[in-house]
Design an enzyme around this catalytic site. Structure first.
Site, PDB file in Angstrom:
ATOM      1  N   THR A 275      34.723  42.981  39.123  1.00 11.91           N
ATOM      2  CA  THR A 275      33.578  43.823  39.468  1.00 11.91           C
ATOM      3  C   THR A 275      34.060  45.013  40.296  1.00 11.91           C
ATOM      4  O   THR A 275      34.982  44.889  41.095  1.00 11.91           O
ATOM      5  CB  THR A 275      32.551  43.015  40.273  1.00 11.91           C
ATOM      6  OG1 THR A 275      32.015  41.982  39.435  1.00 11.91           O
ATOM      7  CG2 THR A 275      31.412  43.892  40.774  1.00 11.91           C
ATOM      8  N   GLY A 276      33.422  46.157  40.099  1.00 17.83           N
ATOM      9  CA  GLY A 276      33.774  47.359  40.852  1.00 17.83           C
ATOM     10  C   GLY A 276      34.108  48.504  39.921  1.00 17.83           C
ATOM     11  O   GLY A 276      34.154  48.347  38.692  1.00 17.83           O
ATOM     12  N   SER A 277      34.385  49.661  40.501  1.00 17.87           N
ATOM     13  CA  SER A 277      34.585  50.867  39.701  1.00 17.87           C
ATOM     14  C   SER A 277      35.833  50.786  38.829  1.00 17.87           C
ATOM     15  O   SER A 277      35.808  51.201  37.659  1.00 17.87           O
ATOM     16  CB  SER A 277      34.669  52.094  40.617  1.00 17.87           C
ATOM     17  OG  SER A 277      35.734  51.953  41.557  1.00 17.87           O
TER      18      SER A 277
ATOM     19  N   ASP B  13      41.091  42.316  37.864  1.00 21.05           N
ATOM     20  CA  ASP B  13      40.073  42.762  38.812  1.00 21.05           C
ATOM     21  C   ASP B  13      40.654  43.865  39.691  1.00 21.05           C
ATOM     22  O   ASP B  13      41.875  44.046  39.753  1.00 21.05           O
ATOM     23  CB  ASP B  13      39.618  41.578  39.678  1.00 21.05           C
ATOM     24  CG  ASP B  13      38.242  41.777  40.300  1.00 21.05           C
ATOM     25  OD1 ASP B  13      37.713  42.906  40.236  1.00 21.05           O
ATOM     26  OD2 ASP B  13      37.697  40.804  40.856  1.00 21.05           O
TER      27      ASP B  13
ATOM     28  N   ALA C 124      40.745  45.861  43.658  1.00 19.09           N
ATOM     29  CA  ALA C 124      40.902  45.434  45.046  1.00 19.09           C
ATOM     30  C   ALA C 124      40.565  46.615  45.943  1.00 19.09           C
ATOM     31  O   ALA C 124      40.737  47.779  45.565  1.00 19.09           O
ATOM     32  CB  ALA C 124      42.320  44.947  45.321  1.00 19.09           C
TER      33      ALA C 124
ATOM     34  N   GLY D 145      34.147  44.735  48.383  1.00 18.64           N
ATOM     35  CA  GLY D 145      33.406  45.963  48.640  1.00 18.64           C
ATOM     36  C   GLY D 145      32.232  46.131  47.698  1.00 18.64           C
ATOM     37  O   GLY D 145      31.227  46.746  48.037  1.00 18.64           O
TER      38      GLY D 145
ATOM     39  N   GLU E 180      34.242  36.418  42.357  1.00 11.62           N
ATOM     40  CA  GLU E 180      35.569  36.945  42.074  1.00 11.62           C
ATOM     41  C   GLU E 180      36.655  35.947  42.477  1.00 11.62           C
ATOM     42  O   GLU E 180      37.626  35.733  41.744  1.00 11.62           O
ATOM     43  CB  GLU E 180      35.777  38.270  42.798  1.00 11.62           C
ATOM     44  CG  GLU E 180      34.990  39.422  42.196  1.00 11.62           C
ATOM     45  CD  GLU E 180      35.072  40.691  43.019  1.00 11.62           C
ATOM     46  OE1 GLU E 180      34.868  41.771  42.444  1.00 11.62           O
ATOM     47  OE2 GLU E 180      35.331  40.613  44.237  1.00 11.62           O
TER      48      GLU E 180
END
Length: 260
Positions: free
Chosen positions: A33-35, A89, A91, A104, A111
């Site tokens: 997950t995340g940009s 993933d 970080a 974040g 995760e």
């Protein structure tokens, strides 16, 4: 696509594009997950559409699950998969030992569960995420809503005996309301400045009543793929002790970069 990508986004993209090559047909793959992880999902979706790649993805958040389905990736639960071949993933920070701060994006619990249920974990990141010592990025700690202020007070008291620079904990907000994770919990962000002993801190934090999990990932990451704005990619394997570098051609594809 809305305009040319920034150097940071280009770095995230080339790291994701390189890491997508780790995925082979038939695999069960944890999707972060995340940009940066979102770039990975887009790259994998392109390989599904154009190269016939077939694998099953286990997302670490509802956001990732929605994006994966949108780009044509078969989505299953971790309970269905049982065990994963690889998790890829992002970080928020990583150091030379490939210890991480994550969370974040608010999905640290899923995760960490997914990453530890995998044969290997690969982190994708832009070069700015590498640090000499973890802690400048606020460390997320997931807590249950009941008594969260008590948990916060206990954490701040515990931090007095830890090797950290700061000891302030703040409740993560979503506008005027507390941020709520996919599991219905809250997140406390610890503003530590520097973490002297991440392994010790991770263990002690999880002993605090009300704490569900913390965003320190120790001895979980096997490889990191670091992207640079000029198209260079560096891959470090902590187990093999190897470092390799290459340059990827950057072609702005209207389908891949839509809605960016």
């Amino acid at each position: 696509m809305s305009g040319e990508l920034s150097p940071i986004d280009k770095a995230k993209f080339v790291a994701a594009k390189r890491a997508a090559e780790f995925v082979e047909s038939g695999m069960r793959v944890g999707l972060g997950t995340g940009s940066t992880a979102a770039w990975l999902v887009r790259c994998l979706g392109e390989k599904v559409r154009e190269e016939g790649l077939r694998f099953r993805g286990v997302p670490t958040s509802t956001r990732t699950a929605d994006l994966a389905r949108e780009v044509g990736i078969e989505v299953i639960s971790l309970d269905e998969a049982k065990w994963l071949d690889i998790t890829i993933d992002g970080a928020d920070e990583f150091d030379s030992d490939l210890s991480l701060i994550k969370g974040g994006g608010g999905a640290l619990l899923q995760e960490k569960i997914v990453a530890t249920a995998s044969d290997q974990m690969v982190v994708i990141a832009d070069a700015a995420k590498e640090v000499e010592s973890l802690g400048n990025f606020p460390l997320p700690v997931e807590v249950i809503p009941f008594g969260w202020q008590t948990s916060q007070a206990l954490i701040e008291e515990m931090l007095v005996s830890m090797d950290v620079m700061g000891r302030k904990a703040t409740l993560r907000m979503n506008g005027e309301r507390p941020y709520v994770t996919d599991e219905g919990n809250h997140i406390l962000d610890l503003h530590l400045g520097r973490i002297g002993n991440a392994r010790q801190l991770a263990m002690v934090l999880n002993q605090v009543p009300g704490v569900v999990e913390n965003g320190l990932f120790i001895d979980i990451c096997d490889q990191v793929v670091i992207g640079f704005g000029d198209g260079r990619v560096e891959t470090r394997d902590i187990n093999a002790g190897t470092v390799s570098e290459e340059r990827l051609d950057f072609v702005e594809d209207e389908n891949l970069f839509r809605d960016v």
